[in-house]
Design a protein around this motif. Structure first.
Motif, mmCIF file in Angstrom:
data_model
loop_
_atom_site.group_PDB
_atom_site.id
_atom_site.type_symbol
_atom_site.label_atom_id
_atom_site.label_comp_id
_atom_site.label_asym_id
_atom_site.label_seq_id
_atom_site.Cartn_x
_atom_site.Cartn_y
_atom_site.Cartn_z
ATOM 1 N N GLY A 25 0.797 -1.217 0.000
ATOM 2 C CA GLY A 25 0.000 0.000 0.000
ATOM 3 C C GLY A 25 0.829 1.266 0.000
ATOM 4 N N VAL A 26 1.861 1.315 0.819
ATOM 5 C CA VAL A 26 2.714 2.507 0.874
ATOM 6 C C VAL A 26 3.426 2.715 -0.460
ATOM 7 C CG1 VAL A 26 4.803 3.473 1.913
ATOM 8 C CG2 VAL A 26 3.028 2.493 3.371
ATOM 9 N N TRP A 27 3.915 1.635 -1.045
ATOM 10 C CA TRP A 27 4.580 1.736 -2.350
ATOM 11 C C TRP A 27 3.604 2.245 -3.414
ATOM 12 C CZ3 TRP A 27 8.772 2.409 -4.891
ATOM 13 C CH2 TRP A 27 8.911 1.991 -6.211
ATOM 14 N N THR A 28 2.375 1.743 -3.383
ATOM 15 C CA THR A 28 1.366 2.182 -4.345
ATOM 16 C C THR A 28 1.048 3.660 -4.173
ATOM 17 O OG1 THR A 28 0.376 -0.030 -4.371
ATOM 18 C CG2 THR A 28 -0.980 1.781 -5.193
ATOM 19 N N LEU A 29 0.880 4.099 -2.936
ATOM 20 C CA LEU A 29 0.575 5.509 -2.685
ATOM 21 C C LEU A 29 1.714 6.413 -3.138
ATOM 22 C CD1 LEU A 29 -1.171 5.377 0.816
ATOM 23 C CD2 LEU A 29 -2.213 5.790 -1.418
ATOM 24 N N ALA A 30 2.945 5.936 -2.995
ATOM 25 C CA ALA A 30 4.084 6.727 -3.467
ATOM 26 C C ALA A 30 4.010 6.917 -4.982
ATOM 27 C CB ALA A 30 5.393 6.049 -3.079
ATOM 28 N N LEU A 31 3.657 5.859 -5.701
ATOM 29 C CA LEU A 31 3.524 5.963 -7.157
ATOM 30 C C LEU A 31 2.369 6.886 -7.535
ATOM 31 C CD1 LEU A 31 4.070 2.224 -8.213
ATOM 32 C CD2 LEU A 31 5.736 4.088 -8.226
ATOM 33 N N LEU A 32 1.272 6.801 -6.798
ATOM 34 C CA LEU A 32 0.132 7.676 -7.079
ATOM 35 C C LEU A 32 0.500 9.137 -6.841
ATOM 36 C CD1 LEU A 32 -2.831 5.678 -5.448
ATOM 37 C CD2 LEU A 32 -2.144 5.727 -7.844
ATOM 38 N N ALA A 33 1.201 9.398 -5.753
ATOM 39 C CA ALA A 33 1.577 10.775 -5.426
ATOM 40 C C ALA A 33 2.537 11.359 -6.456
ATOM 41 C CB ALA A 33 2.201 10.828 -4.033
ATOM 42 N N HIS A 34 3.387 10.508 -7.031
ATOM 43 C CA HIS A 34 4.339 10.970 -8.043
ATOM 44 C C HIS A 34 3.740 10.956 -9.448
ATOM 45 C CE1 HIS A 34 7.320 10.364 -4.806
ATOM 46 N NE2 HIS A 34 8.071 11.191 -5.486
ATOM 47 N N ARG A 35 2.437 10.683 -9.543
ATOM 48 C CA ARG A 35 1.707 10.726 -10.817
ATOM 49 C C ARG A 35 2.317 9.807 -11.875
ATOM 50 N NH1 ARG A 35 -1.714 15.265 -10.834
ATOM 51 N NH2 ARG A 35 -2.238 15.677 -8.652
ATOM 52 N N VAL A 36 2.770 8.640 -11.460
ATOM 53 C CA VAL A 36 3.290 7.659 -12.407
ATOM 54 C C VAL A 36 2.177 7.259 -13.377
ATOM 55 C CG1 VAL A 36 4.222 5.316 -12.628
ATOM 56 C CG2 VAL A 36 5.026 6.819 -10.797
ATOM 57 N N ASP A 37 2.522 7.069 -14.633
ATOM 58 C CA ASP A 37 1.563 6.682 -15.675
ATOM 59 C C ASP A 37 0.497 7.753 -15.877
ATOM 60 O OD1 ASP A 37 0.545 5.037 -17.658
ATOM 61 O OD2 ASP A 37 -0.676 3.840 -16.291
ATOM 62 N N GLY A 38 0.841 8.996 -15.545
ATOM 63 C CA GLY A 38 -0.093 10.098 -15.749
ATOM 64 C C GLY A 38 -1.289 10.088 -14.826
ATOM 65 N N TYR A 39 -1.141 9.453 -13.658
ATOM 66 C CA TYR A 39 -2.272 9.362 -12.731
ATOM 67 C C TYR A 39 -2.678 10.747 -12.247
ATOM 68 C CZ TYR A 39 -5.196 7.730 -8.879
ATOM 69 O OH TYR A 39 -6.254 7.482 -8.028
ATOM 70 N N ASN A 40 -3.922 11.111 -12.515
ATOM 71 C CA ASN A 40 -4.463 12.393 -12.079
ATOM 72 C C ASN A 40 -5.796 12.134 -11.390
ATOM 73 O OD1 ASN A 40 -5.329 14.975 -11.649
ATOM 74 N ND2 ASN A 40 -5.500 15.537 -13.812
ATOM 75 N N PRO A 41 -5.823 12.167 -10.062
ATOM 76 C CA PRO A 41 -7.043 11.793 -9.342
ATOM 77 C C PRO A 41 -8.228 12.712 -9.595
ATOM 78 C CG PRO A 41 -5.444 12.772 -7.850
ATOM 79 C CD PRO A 41 -4.737 12.554 -9.148
ATOM 80 N N ALA A 42 -7.968 13.924 -10.089
ATOM 81 C CA ALA A 42 -9.062 14.866 -10.313
ATOM 82 C C ALA A 42 -9.357 15.066 -11.797
ATOM 83 C CB ALA A 42 -8.732 16.212 -9.668
ATOM 84 N N GLY A 43 -8.695 14.294 -12.642
ATOM 85 C CA GLY A 43 -8.830 14.493 -14.079
ATOM 86 C C GLY A 43 -10.186 14.074 -14.619
ATOM 87 N N PRO A 44 -10.556 14.609 -15.783
ATOM 88 C CA PRO A 44 -11.828 14.234 -16.410
ATOM 89 C C PRO A 44 -11.793 12.793 -16.894
ATOM 90 C CG PRO A 44 -10.513 15.569 -17.902
ATOM 91 C CD PRO A 44 -9.787 15.564 -16.585
ATOM 92 N N TRP A 45 -12.962 12.229 -17.119
ATOM 93 C CA TRP A 45 -13.034 10.819 -17.503
ATOM 94 C C TRP A 45 -14.043 10.630 -18.634
ATOM 95 C CZ3 TRP A 45 -9.356 7.761 -16.229
ATOM 96 C CH2 TRP A 45 -9.474 6.393 -16.470
ATOM 97 N N PRO A 46 -13.723 11.152 -19.821
ATOM 98 C CA PRO A 46 -14.679 11.088 -20.933
ATOM 99 C C PRO A 46 -14.524 9.820 -21.769
ATOM 100 C CG PRO A 46 -12.821 12.446 -21.555
ATOM 101 C CD PRO A 46 -12.514 11.897 -20.178
ATOM 102 N N TRP A 47 -14.726 8.652 -21.174
ATOM 103 C CA TRP A 47 -14.538 7.405 -21.910
ATOM 104 C C TRP A 47 -15.896 6.741 -22.109
ATOM 105 C CZ3 TRP A 47 -11.476 2.424 -20.277
ATOM 106 C CH2 TRP A 47 -11.155 1.706 -21.429
ATOM 107 N N ALA A 48 -16.359 6.733 -23.350
ATOM 108 C CA ALA A 48 -17.704 6.238 -23.640
ATOM 109 C C ALA A 48 -17.838 4.736 -23.404
ATOM 110 C CB ALA A 48 -18.078 6.580 -25.084
ATOM 111 N N ARG A 49 -16.721 3.986 -23.505
ATOM 112 C CA ARG A 49 -16.789 2.535 -23.373
ATOM 113 C C ARG A 49 -16.652 2.064 -21.930
ATOM 114 N NH1 ARG A 49 -12.525 0.032 -27.408
ATOM 115 N NH2 ARG A 49 -13.423 -1.861 -26.511
ATOM 116 N N ALA A 50 -16.673 2.982 -20.988
ATOM 117 C CA ALA A 50 -16.473 2.616 -19.588
ATOM 118 C C ALA A 50 -17.487 1.589 -19.082
ATOM 119 C CB ALA A 50 -16.495 3.867 -18.714
#
Length: 276
Positions: A96-121
């Motif tokens: 969990g700590v390792w995952t949160l570190a990757l999320l905080a550093h925006r690895v793979d373009g992770y943006n928790p507040a970003g828009p989500w316009p994916w019609a196939r969701a």
């Protein structure tokens, strides 16, 4: 090697590294909403993981699929060694700590507040959920059909249920960040190594009667699957919990999350149109 010695030799160093990673991440990125929400969710995951896994652990111990020598553990709770409960909690914290570190550093373009316009969701969520439901059914059938599939089949049922729920909520989000999730699973290799050493040292053993007997580098294939799937649960849970698209889909959870300092949920508003 007793179970306590194993924890001291392998889990304490891993937890120490997790603490260092957490300190570095907070100093580098600050204690923003991602870490606040993720930290709260991680604490919940520790409790849930122990409560969800312990009954299954007790059951397979009762069946003799996973055993420990009498002098290897200090105490038991419903057949489960207390050290095993500590191992469960430590795995959640390390991954969990390792995952949160990757999320905080925006690895793979992770943006928790970003828009989500994916019609196939919706289609992605339905198909992924159906796949895991099929695997759960197959695991249940395998558990009762063959002793040699008892360990593997029951494990798929145990882990498959929460994995299916996660995919019903956000399979599209998980698919978008599959590279991040792959990096987040890096600690699994360490748990595989530690497990292999523990089995070799006689800390615990896996019954050949209730497993397929297939091994890779001396480690039963079931153990590879176990650590991969349980770690995937932790990673996916945090990826989903920290993304605001999931908060918008689950309005019941939003008031709770809004109590966490620094959390905001972007809500789209529409200006009222004047009647013509």
């Amino acid at each position: 090697m007793t179970y306590a010695h194993f924890l001291a030799a392998f889990l304490l160093p891993a937890l120490a590294v997790a603490v260092l990673v957490a300190i570095y991440t907070i100093r580098a990125k600050g204690f923003g909403s991602t870490l606040r929400i993720g930290g709260c969710v991680l604490a919940v995951l520790v409790v849930v993981a122990v409560m969800w896994t312990a009954p299954w652990d007790s059951w397979i111990i009762g069946r003799g699929a996973w055993t420990t020598p009498p002098n290897s553990v200090s105490a038991r709770v419903f057949r489960v060694p207390v050290e095993e409960l500590g191992f469960m909690a430590a795995q959640v914290l390390v991954v969990g700590v390792w995952t949160l570190a990757l999320l905080a550093h925006r690895v793979d373009g992770y943006n928790p507040a970003g828009p989500w316009p994916w019609a196939r969701a919706p289609l992605t969520r339905v198909s992924a959920t159906c796949l895991w439901m099929a695997l759960i059914i197959a695991g249940a059938v395998a558990t009762v059909a063959s002793d040699r599939l008892l360990y593997q089949g029951s494990m798929v049922v145990l882990v498959g249920i929460p994995l299916a729920i996660q995919r019903a909520v956000g399979a599209d989000v998980l698919r978008r960040f599959r590279v991040l999730r792959l990096f987040a699973l890096a600690p699994v290799a360490y748990f595989w190594l530690a497990d292999r050493i523990a089995i070799g040292q006689g800390t615990w053993s896996i019954s050949t009667q209730y497993t397929t007997g297939w091994k890779i580098l001396g480690l039963p294939i079931e153990e590879y699957v176990f650590f991969w799937l349980t770690s995937l649960l932790i990673v996916d849970g945090l990826v989903l919990a920290c993304h605001q698209e999931i908060h918008r889909r689950l309005p019941v959870g939003s008031p709770t999350l809004r109590r966490i300092p620094g959390h905001t949920t972007r809500v789209e508003t529409h200006s009222p149109q004047r009647a013509g």
